[in-house]
Write a protein that holds these residues in place. Structure first.
Motif: not given
Length: 504
Positions: A381-387
């Motif tokens: 979950l801890w990806r920049g665009p995904v967050i």
């Protein structure tokens, strides 16, 4: 050769992990309940830590077992919700519940199409995301309605009944949407006809089960239950009393789950209908006096008058004789105790509270929410665009469910108290507190949202890419966290004032 499982002593690490798992689920549930008024958050956190997402201490076979055991707990939660409801309120508020449910389904699906420009979703993938977020977590809704959490019992009020009924309807529709997504994901040429058959079957079974249960409960089960309540033989026998009532409830519970599951609708719906049937039985015989009261009324006290040689017969007991009874306490949870006067027959509700509530609240419910925790893909979950896209999507999904409460602002409450307070026509014009509460309680998605998102992601022809799946999970997780926290804050701020406008 005999076919059997070889018994062996569990290893010390296994014993330590399992015992600490059960204890910490309860401990962190208690901590999060006191800090955030949402015990499920601490239990989900322990599930994340112990399960596959982080430490991986729970073996895969254990996690499968805990999912099954936790789902039994969810079914019992739903059954308890139906059992604790007022059957009359469910019938009277059915149109309102349908309006709330439809709003809670269509609004998240409609808002999900914002993902097309926001994250590059295709229209079909946006629909799949909205389908996952259109659900309402029954387990979470009933958890926030628990009297131990609120400080008062909201389940038999009009507000609680409308909330619970709408959540059940959302679950049934979510079951239909999951079936539709699975059929689309298979990519077969007969998808249209399969979808039509699946939708028609689910709707028909849902309505049919409700129609069939009503006459069976009214004309067969109610006379039987009333006879049990006026007979002393069944209560005093070793096989009678509360254990027998638990057995009767278990038969109805299992029968409805099997009927709903095999017929083609959600087992949670079957559990709720079984609970409502038991609630109807309890409500229908509340006016029947207990065995001891009948005997007291019939008892004749003979007093001989020595002067006149006459006898005086008292056919009614003195009021103090009936009132002064020693209460018997049945422990149900840390924060609540059921007090049943001696001589009163046990009921379906009191039997459930005495035998099953402790097991449910200290074992099955923590395991259920813990199993949700290790089903969350935490690390990816801890990806920049995904967050940031996930957070924006979560805010939209929270808004989509909060809008469900608008119906409470305009729907006639039918309460004389509402009219007396200056509201025209008995409308809930001052029930904005209840509207916010109802909308917040509908926010959590939990187990149903995770199930639908994983169906959409894992089909042969995936309806969600990996990043899209993670964005949807951000919406599910933050909604499941924000809903109970918001409910806890509203209850602390307004208390029983959330039922203003005649929704008590």
């Amino acid at each position: 050769m005999w076919s059997s499982f070889t018994y062996h002593e569990p290893s010390i690490p296994a014993l330590l992990i399992l015992s600490s798992w059960i204890y910490l689920l309860n401990l962190f549930g208690w901590i999060s309940q006191h800090l955030l008024s949402a015990q499920l958050l601490g239990q989900i956190l322990i599930g994340i830590i112990f399960g596959t997402p982080l430490a991986g201490w729970l073996e895969e076979s254990w996690q499968d077992a805990f999912v099954a055991v936790g789902y039994v707990g969810l079914l019992l939660i739903v059954f308890e919700g139906g059992l604790s409801s007022s059957f009359a309120n469910v019938v009277a508020l059915l149109p309102l519940s349908m309006c709330i449910a439809v709003t809670g389904i269509l609004t998240p699906i409609g808002l999900s199409f914002i993902l097309i420009p926001l994250a590059g979703f295709s229209p079909l993938h946006a629909f799949a995301a909205g389908a996952a977020l259109s659900s309402t977590s029954l387990g979470t809704s009933l958890s926030v309605l628990n009297p131990a959490s609120l400080g008062f019992d909201l389940r038999q009020t009009k507000l609680g009944t409308a909330l619970l009924s709408a959540a059940v309807m959302d679950d049934v529709v979510a079951f239909v949407l999951a079936s539709i997504l699975g059929t689309i994901g298979e990519g077969s040429g007969t998808g249209g006809s399969s979808i039509g058959k699946g939708v028609g079957r689910t709707i028909g079974v849902t309505i049919g089960l409700g129609v069939i249960v009503i006459p069976i409960t009214r004309y067969f089960l109610r006379p039987l239950y009333a006879r049990l309540q006026t007979s002393r033989k069944w209560r005093d026998a070793g096989w009678g009393g509360q254990p027998m009532l638990i057995g009767l409830m278990a038969c109805g519970f299992i029968a409805m789950i099997a009927a709903s599951g095999y017929a083609g609708t959600s087992p949670l719906y079957g559990a709720y209908v079984a609970g409502l049937a038991c609630a109807y039985l309890s409500d229908s015989v509340e006016a029947i006096p207990s065995v001891d009261e009948v005997e007291l009324v019939k008892t004749t006290e003979c007093r001989e008058n020595t002067d006149l040689g006459l006898r005086r017969f008292n056919t009614l007991p003195a009021p103090s004789t009936i009132r002064q009874r020693t209460p018997v306490s049945y422990p149900s949870s840390l924060d609540s105790t059921i007090v049943t006067p001696a001589g009163i027959n046990p009921t379906l509700r009191s039997s459930f509270e005495h035998y099953l509530t402790p097991l449910l609240h200290y074992l099955l419910v923590p395991i259920f929410f813990g199993s949700i925790g290790y089903c969350i893909p935490f690390v990816p979950l801890w990806r920049g665009p995904v967050i940031w896209r996930g957070i924006i999507y979560a805010l939209l999904m929270v808004l989509g469910k909060i809008l469900c409460g608008i119906w409470l602002m305009f729907w006639p409450s039918g309460s004389g108290n509402a009219r007396a307070s200056g509201q025209d026509g008995g409308r809930g014009g001052s029930s904005w507190k209840g509207a916010i509460f109802l909308g917040s309680a509908m926010v959590a998605r939990g187990e149903i949202g995770l199930l639908i998102s994983q169906i959409a992601y894992n089909t042969p022809d995936p309806l969600l890419t990996e990043d899209e799946f993670l964005i949807v999970n951000w919406g599910i997780i933050l909604a499941t966290i924000g809903g109970p926290v918001g409910v806890g804050w509203i209850v602390k701020r307004f208390g029983k004032g959330i039922m203003d406008g005649g929704w008590s």
